[in-house]
Design an enzyme around this catalytic site. Sequence first.
Site, PDB file in Angstrom:
ATOM      1  N   SER A  62      41.967  -7.079 -68.183  1.00  0.00           N
ATOM      2  CA  SER A  62      40.651  -6.661 -68.687  1.00  0.00           C
ATOM      3  C   SER A  62      40.737  -5.484 -69.648  1.00  0.00           C
ATOM      4  O   SER A  62      41.575  -4.583 -69.488  1.00  0.00           O
ATOM      5  CB  SER A  62      39.784  -6.255 -67.493  1.00  0.00           C
ATOM      6  OG  SER A  62      38.656  -5.543 -67.924  1.00  0.00           O
ATOM      7  N   GLU A  81      38.836  -3.153 -69.498  1.00  0.00           N
ATOM      8  CA  GLU A  81      38.579  -1.947 -68.691  1.00  0.00           C
ATOM      9  C   GLU A  81      39.868  -1.132 -68.520  1.00  0.00           C
ATOM     10  O   GLU A  81      39.809   0.055 -68.225  1.00  0.00           O
ATOM     11  CB  GLU A  81      38.044  -2.337 -67.316  1.00  0.00           C
ATOM     12  CG  GLU A  81      36.543  -2.425 -67.219  1.00  0.00           C
ATOM     13  CD  GLU A  81      35.845  -1.065 -67.300  1.00  0.00           C
ATOM     14  OE1 GLU A  81      36.161  -0.187 -66.495  1.00  0.00           O
ATOM     15  OE2 GLU A  81      34.984  -0.904 -68.171  1.00  0.00           O
ATOM     16  N   TYR A 109      38.184  -0.319 -60.338  1.00  0.00           N
ATOM     17  CA  TYR A 109      38.394  -1.678 -60.849  1.00  0.00           C
ATOM     18  C   TYR A 109      39.459  -1.663 -61.955  1.00  0.00           C
ATOM     19  O   TYR A 109      40.402  -2.465 -61.942  1.00  0.00           O
ATOM     20  CB  TYR A 109      37.063  -2.239 -61.382  1.00  0.00           C
ATOM     21  CG  TYR A 109      37.213  -3.507 -62.190  1.00  0.00           C
ATOM     22  CD1 TYR A 109      37.278  -4.754 -61.566  1.00  0.00           C
ATOM     23  CD2 TYR A 109      37.290  -3.464 -63.594  1.00  0.00           C
ATOM     24  CE1 TYR A 109      37.423  -5.920 -62.307  1.00  0.00           C
ATOM     25  CE2 TYR A 109      37.430  -4.629 -64.339  1.00  0.00           C
ATOM     26  CZ  TYR A 109      37.496  -5.845 -63.698  1.00  0.00           C
ATOM     27  OH  TYR A 109      37.642  -6.988 -64.441  1.00  0.00           O
TER      28      TYR A 109
HETATM   29  P1  NAP Z   1      32.992 -13.473 -61.662  1.00  0.00           P
HETATM   30  O1  NAP Z   1      31.928 -14.329 -62.208  1.00  0.00           O
HETATM   31  O2  NAP Z   1      32.629 -12.264 -60.866  1.00  0.00           O
HETATM   32  O3  NAP Z   1      33.979 -14.388 -60.801  1.00  0.00           O
HETATM   33  C1  NAP Z   1      34.916 -13.844 -59.928  1.00  0.00           C
HETATM   34  C2  NAP Z   1      35.211 -14.848 -58.826  1.00  0.00           C
HETATM   35  O4  NAP Z   1      36.158 -14.287 -57.928  1.00  0.00           O
HETATM   36  C3  NAP Z   1      33.995 -15.242 -57.983  1.00  0.00           C
HETATM   37  O5  NAP Z   1      33.915 -16.651 -57.959  1.00  0.00           O
HETATM   38  C4  NAP Z   1      34.317 -14.677 -56.610  1.00  0.00           C
HETATM   39  O6  NAP Z   1      33.882 -15.496 -55.549  1.00  0.00           O
HETATM   40  C5  NAP Z   1      35.832 -14.707 -56.623  1.00  0.00           C
HETATM   41  N1  NAP Z   1      36.370 -13.821 -55.603  1.00  0.00           N
HETATM   42  C6  NAP Z   1      36.019 -12.539 -55.335  1.00  0.00           C
HETATM   43  N2  NAP Z   1      36.730 -12.064 -54.307  1.00  0.00           N
HETATM   44  C7  NAP Z   1      37.545 -13.061 -53.886  1.00  0.00           C
HETATM   45  C8  NAP Z   1      38.502 -13.187 -52.858  1.00  0.00           C
HETATM   46  N3  NAP Z   1      38.778 -12.179 -52.027  1.00  0.00           N
HETATM   47  N4  NAP Z   1      39.159 -14.353 -52.741  1.00  0.00           N
HETATM   48  C9  NAP Z   1      38.877 -15.406 -53.540  1.00  0.00           C
HETATM   49  N5  NAP Z   1      37.963 -15.352 -54.538  1.00  0.00           N
HETATM   50  C10 NAP Z   1      37.302 -14.192 -54.710  1.00  0.00           C
HETATM   51  O7  NAP Z   1      33.946 -12.956 -62.841  1.00  0.00           O
HETATM   52  P2  NAP Z   1      34.142 -13.543 -64.331  1.00  0.00           P
HETATM   53  O8  NAP Z   1      33.270 -12.767 -65.241  1.00  0.00           O
HETATM   54  O9  NAP Z   1      34.100 -15.007 -64.305  1.00  0.00           O
HETATM   55  O10 NAP Z   1      35.616 -13.035 -64.629  1.00  0.00           O
HETATM   56  C11 NAP Z   1      36.755 -13.815 -64.260  1.00  0.00           C
HETATM   57  C12 NAP Z   1      37.968 -12.894 -64.181  1.00  0.00           C
HETATM   58  O11 NAP Z   1      38.180 -12.262 -65.435  1.00  0.00           O
HETATM   59  C13 NAP Z   1      37.840 -11.767 -63.168  1.00  0.00           C
HETATM   60  O12 NAP Z   1      39.121 -11.513 -62.651  1.00  0.00           O
HETATM   61  C14 NAP Z   1      37.379 -10.582 -64.011  1.00  0.00           C
HETATM   62  O13 NAP Z   1      37.740  -9.374 -63.382  1.00  0.00           O
HETATM   63  C15 NAP Z   1      38.156 -10.844 -65.285  1.00  0.00           C
HETATM   64  N6  NAP Z   1      37.556 -10.337 -66.536  1.00  0.00           N
HETATM   65  C16 NAP Z   1      36.268 -10.622 -66.841  1.00  0.00           C
HETATM   66  C17 NAP Z   1      35.744 -10.187 -68.045  1.00  0.00           C
HETATM   67  C18 NAP Z   1      34.321 -10.476 -68.432  1.00  0.00           C
HETATM   68  O14 NAP Z   1      33.806  -9.810 -69.341  1.00  0.00           O
HETATM   69  N7  NAP Z   1      33.679 -11.451 -67.812  1.00  0.00           N
HETATM   70  C19 NAP Z   1      36.557  -9.468 -68.937  1.00  0.00           C
HETATM   71  C20 NAP Z   1      37.887  -9.225 -68.582  1.00  0.00           C
HETATM   72  C21 NAP Z   1      38.387  -9.676 -67.385  1.00  0.00           C
HETATM   73  P3  NAP Z   1      32.439 -15.333 -54.880  1.00  0.00           P
HETATM   74  O15 NAP Z   1      31.576 -16.227 -55.702  1.00  0.00           O
HETATM   75  O16 NAP Z   1      32.686 -15.820 -53.495  1.00  0.00           O
HETATM   76  O17 NAP Z   1      32.069 -13.894 -54.957  1.00  0.00           O
HETATM   77  O1  G4F Z   2      27.792  -5.352 -67.736  1.00  0.00           O
HETATM   78  P1  G4F Z   2      28.623  -4.299 -67.116  1.00  0.00           P
HETATM   79  O2  G4F Z   2      28.485  -4.104 -65.660  1.00  0.00           O
HETATM   80  O3  G4F Z   2      30.117  -4.628 -67.538  1.00  0.00           O
HETATM   81  P2  G4F Z   2      31.460  -3.742 -67.602  1.00  0.00           P
HETATM   82  O4  G4F Z   2      31.378  -2.564 -66.731  1.00  0.00           O
HETATM   83  O5  G4F Z   2      31.755  -3.511 -69.039  1.00  0.00           O
HETATM   84  O6  G4F Z   2      32.522  -4.755 -66.961  1.00  0.00           O
HETATM   85  C1  G4F Z   2      32.604  -6.110 -67.376  1.00  0.00           C
HETATM   86  O7  G4F Z   2      33.505  -6.205 -68.452  1.00  0.00           O
HETATM   87  C2  G4F Z   2      34.878  -5.857 -68.123  1.00  0.00           C
HETATM   88  C3  G4F Z   2      35.682  -6.011 -69.419  1.00  0.00           C
HETATM   89  O8  G4F Z   2      35.635  -4.821 -70.149  1.00  0.00           O
HETATM   90  C4  G4F Z   2      35.354  -6.808 -67.045  1.00  0.00           C
HETATM   91  F1  G4F Z   2      36.668  -6.564 -66.770  1.00  0.00           F
HETATM   92  C5  G4F Z   2      34.501  -6.639 -65.802  1.00  0.00           C
HETATM   93  O9  G4F Z   2      34.917  -7.557 -64.806  1.00  0.00           O
HETATM   94  C6  G4F Z   2      33.039  -6.942 -66.167  1.00  0.00           C
HETATM   95  O10 G4F Z   2      32.957  -8.302 -66.500  1.00  0.00           O
HETATM   96  O11 G4F Z   2      28.318  -2.897 -67.807  1.00  0.00           O
HETATM   97  C7  G4F Z   2      28.422  -2.724 -69.204  1.00  0.00           C
HETATM   98  C8  G4F Z   2      27.864  -1.367 -69.600  1.00  0.00           C
HETATM   99  C9  G4F Z   2      28.424  -0.187 -68.786  1.00  0.00           C
HETATM  100  O12 G4F Z   2      28.716   0.857 -69.672  1.00  0.00           O
HETATM  101  C10 G4F Z   2      27.293   0.220 -67.874  1.00  0.00           C
HETATM  102  O13 G4F Z   2      27.270   1.611 -67.534  1.00  0.00           O
HETATM  103  O14 G4F Z   2      26.448  -1.368 -69.344  1.00  0.00           O
HETATM  104  C11 G4F Z   2      26.094  -0.125 -68.760  1.00  0.00           C
HETATM  105  N1  G4F Z   2      24.840  -0.316 -68.009  1.00  0.00           N
HETATM  106  C12 G4F Z   2      23.671   0.331 -68.269  1.00  0.00           C
HETATM  107  N2  G4F Z   2      22.745  -0.040 -67.384  1.00  0.00           N
HETATM  108  C13 G4F Z   2      24.666  -1.114 -66.954  1.00  0.00           C
HETATM  109  C14 G4F Z   2      23.340  -0.943 -66.555  1.00  0.00           C
HETATM  110  N3  G4F Z   2      25.505  -1.965 -66.319  1.00  0.00           N
HETATM  111  C15 G4F Z   2      24.996  -2.674 -65.275  1.00  0.00           C
HETATM  112  N4  G4F Z   2      25.802  -3.561 -64.655  1.00  0.00           N
HETATM  113  N5  G4F Z   2      23.701  -2.521 -64.833  1.00  0.00           N
HETATM  114  C16 G4F Z   2      22.841  -1.668 -65.439  1.00  0.00           C
HETATM  115  O15 G4F Z   2      21.675  -1.538 -65.034  1.00  0.00           O
END
Ligand code: NAP
Ligand code: G4F
Length: 335
Positions: A137, A139, A161
């Site tokens: 990520s 992050e 995280y």
């Molecule tokens: P997501 O929608 O939160 O999906 C994560 C999945 O992991 C959920 O289906 C969750 O299952 C499962 N999970 C959580 N804890 C588990 C456990 N102990 N054992 C087995 N499964 C478990 O996340 P996403 O946005 O699709 O992201 C996919 C991956 O990419 C994640 O690893 C995330 O950290 C990474 N990532 C995401 C982004 C982004 O912007 N979306 C960017 C960079 C990296 P439940 O439904 O049961 O909770």
């Molecule tokens: O949507 P967010 O919670 O995503 P964040 O923290 O960027 O993380 C996501 O992207 C990562 C990749 O860079 C992934 F690895 C991670 O798994 C996830 O998918 O928050 C985005 C921004 C933050 O700066 C947060 O402080 O939005 C700001 N924010 C402002 N108000 C909020 C809110 N975030 C959330 N979730 N809820 C709010 O009300």
Amino acid sequence: MHQINFMNTKILNMNKIAFITGINGMDGSHLADLLLTRGYKVYGMERRSSNANDVNTKHLKDKITILNGDMTDQNSLLRCLKECNPDEVYNLAAQSFVGESWNTPEHTSEVTGLGVLRMLEAIREYNPKIKFYQASSSEMFGRMVENPAKETTPFYPRSPYGVSKLYGHWITKNYRESYDMFACSGILFNHESERRGIEFVTRKISDGVARIKLGLTDHISLGNLDAKRDWGYAPDYVEAMWMMLQQETPEDYVIATGETHSIRDFLTEAFNHVGIADWEPYIKQDPRFMRPAEVDVLRGDYTKAKEEMEWVPQTNFSELVKKMVDNDLKLLSNV
Ligand code: NAP
Ligand code: G4F
């Protein structure tokens, strides 16, 4: 722009088996959709829950096979590998919500960090020839030492995280170098879609804007509006995951759009789309959504992915916001 010959890739992959952890998540479901079109047999892992959590995968019910397992349980991972005998493993499971990682830092480290080690060990024991994708990520860049960040930029995570993801990233690299495994990480910047979880800021806004437009609420409660993110569209990004495992050698790639926008920009675009120009009266700032340490800005440089895999993002910021708002308007209108 890359051109994929779908007929040919389908034939090439006809007998391939993919195993996806986090199948019910946003990326897991989009990746399953993609791999099915490419001719794969798809297995997805879900953990046990009291209620079905299949909103993103209901449409895949008869097309994929679900296995039960948990990233905190080593034996369950090994059993899943034995049950599906995969060619490729995509490790997408994680406690993926950054804000929650301060509430449950130990659990986050177990699932998001050590879970990667457990999967790598299971692969090493069952069949070290399996190709492995780790969901790293942006992050991990946290307090961006270099803007835009690329594969060689030093990391500076700012949350439990981010620290856990960094462990997953380095242990993947370490297993590649120690055991000659095809293990690689995609360092993906934020990507969103209609299937994004409701607690993430983009979906919270698209859902809130749709509710305001339909007269179902009069405000959205948010935290820091000045943070900036490099937001792309998830279906474009899962294609990059697949491409990484089709390369000749395992390598890590940054996947991003190269653009950054603030939460305010997202609000402006979303409200404009439903005909509301002055959105500030609809926003309540709530300290509960502020973070102990913030990542102020993220922006990625995807040059390596473009040059080596011909990957480029297909969906721009404005299109992404519109897709999400339109989807929530449709979902809420059908209630
Ligand atoms: P997501 O929608 O939160 O999906 C994560 C999945 O992991 C959920 O289906 C969750 O299952 C499962 N999970 C959580 N804890 C588990 C456990 N102990 N054992 C087995 N499964 C478990 O996340 P996403 O946005 O699709 O992201 C996919 C991956 O990419 C994640 O690893 C995330 O950290 C990474 N990532 C995401 C982004 C982004 O912007 N979306 C960017 C960079 C990296 P439940 O439904 O049961 O909770
Ligand atoms: O949507 P967010 O919670 O995503 P964040 O923290 O960027 O993380 C996501 O992207 C990562 C990749 O860079 C992934 F690895 C991670 O798994 C996830 O998918 O928050 C985005 C921004 C933050 O700066 C947060 O402080 O939005 C700001 N924010 C402002 N108000 C909020 C809110 N975030 C959330 N979730 N809820 C709010 O009300």
